[in-house]
Design a protein around this motif. Sequence first.
Motif, mmCIF file in Angstrom:
data_model
loop_
_atom_site.group_PDB
_atom_site.id
_atom_site.type_symbol
_atom_site.label_atom_id
_atom_site.label_comp_id
_atom_site.label_asym_id
_atom_site.label_seq_id
_atom_site.Cartn_x
_atom_site.Cartn_y
_atom_site.Cartn_z
ATOM 1 N N ARG A 16 0.860 -1.185 0.000
ATOM 2 C CA ARG A 16 0.000 0.000 0.000
ATOM 3 C C ARG A 16 0.892 1.229 0.000
ATOM 4 N N GLY A 55 -6.328 4.696 -2.122
ATOM 5 C CA GLY A 55 -5.962 4.367 -0.752
ATOM 6 C C GLY A 55 -6.290 2.928 -0.432
ATOM 7 N N PRO A 56 -6.191 2.510 0.803
ATOM 8 C CA PRO A 56 -5.778 3.285 1.966
ATOM 9 C C PRO A 56 -4.275 3.556 1.938
ATOM 10 N N TYR A 77 -4.938 6.046 6.667
ATOM 11 C CA TYR A 77 -5.922 6.994 6.152
ATOM 12 C C TYR A 77 -6.639 6.418 4.955
ATOM 13 N N GLU A 78 -7.892 6.865 4.756
ATOM 14 C CA GLU A 78 -8.717 6.443 3.631
ATOM 15 C C GLU A 78 -9.429 7.654 3.051
ATOM 16 N N ALA A 118 -8.717 5.862 9.198
ATOM 17 C CA ALA A 118 -9.489 4.655 9.474
ATOM 18 C C ALA A 118 -9.115 4.168 10.865
#
Length: 72
Positions: free
Chosen positions: A7, A37-38, A52-53, A63
């Motif tokens: 990610r 995202g995330p 974060y999202e 999140a």
Amino acid sequence: VEALRGRPRLVVDAPTAALVAHGRVLAAAALGAEGAGPWAVVDEAGTLLAVYELHREGTVKPAVVLVEPSTI
């Protein structure tokens, strides 16, 4: 951090890390967040602060926050 392997990782400076620790909704551009995202948000030392999202148009939200504000 292993759960977020692959990610995008966003590295933030100390003032932004303090905002992240407080769970602030931020402009995606302020974090350099691109795509869906995330995102793993880390400080300059590589410590995972939050995930974060996407939120509303142009913003991202946590999140989960993994650090307490008093430690920043």
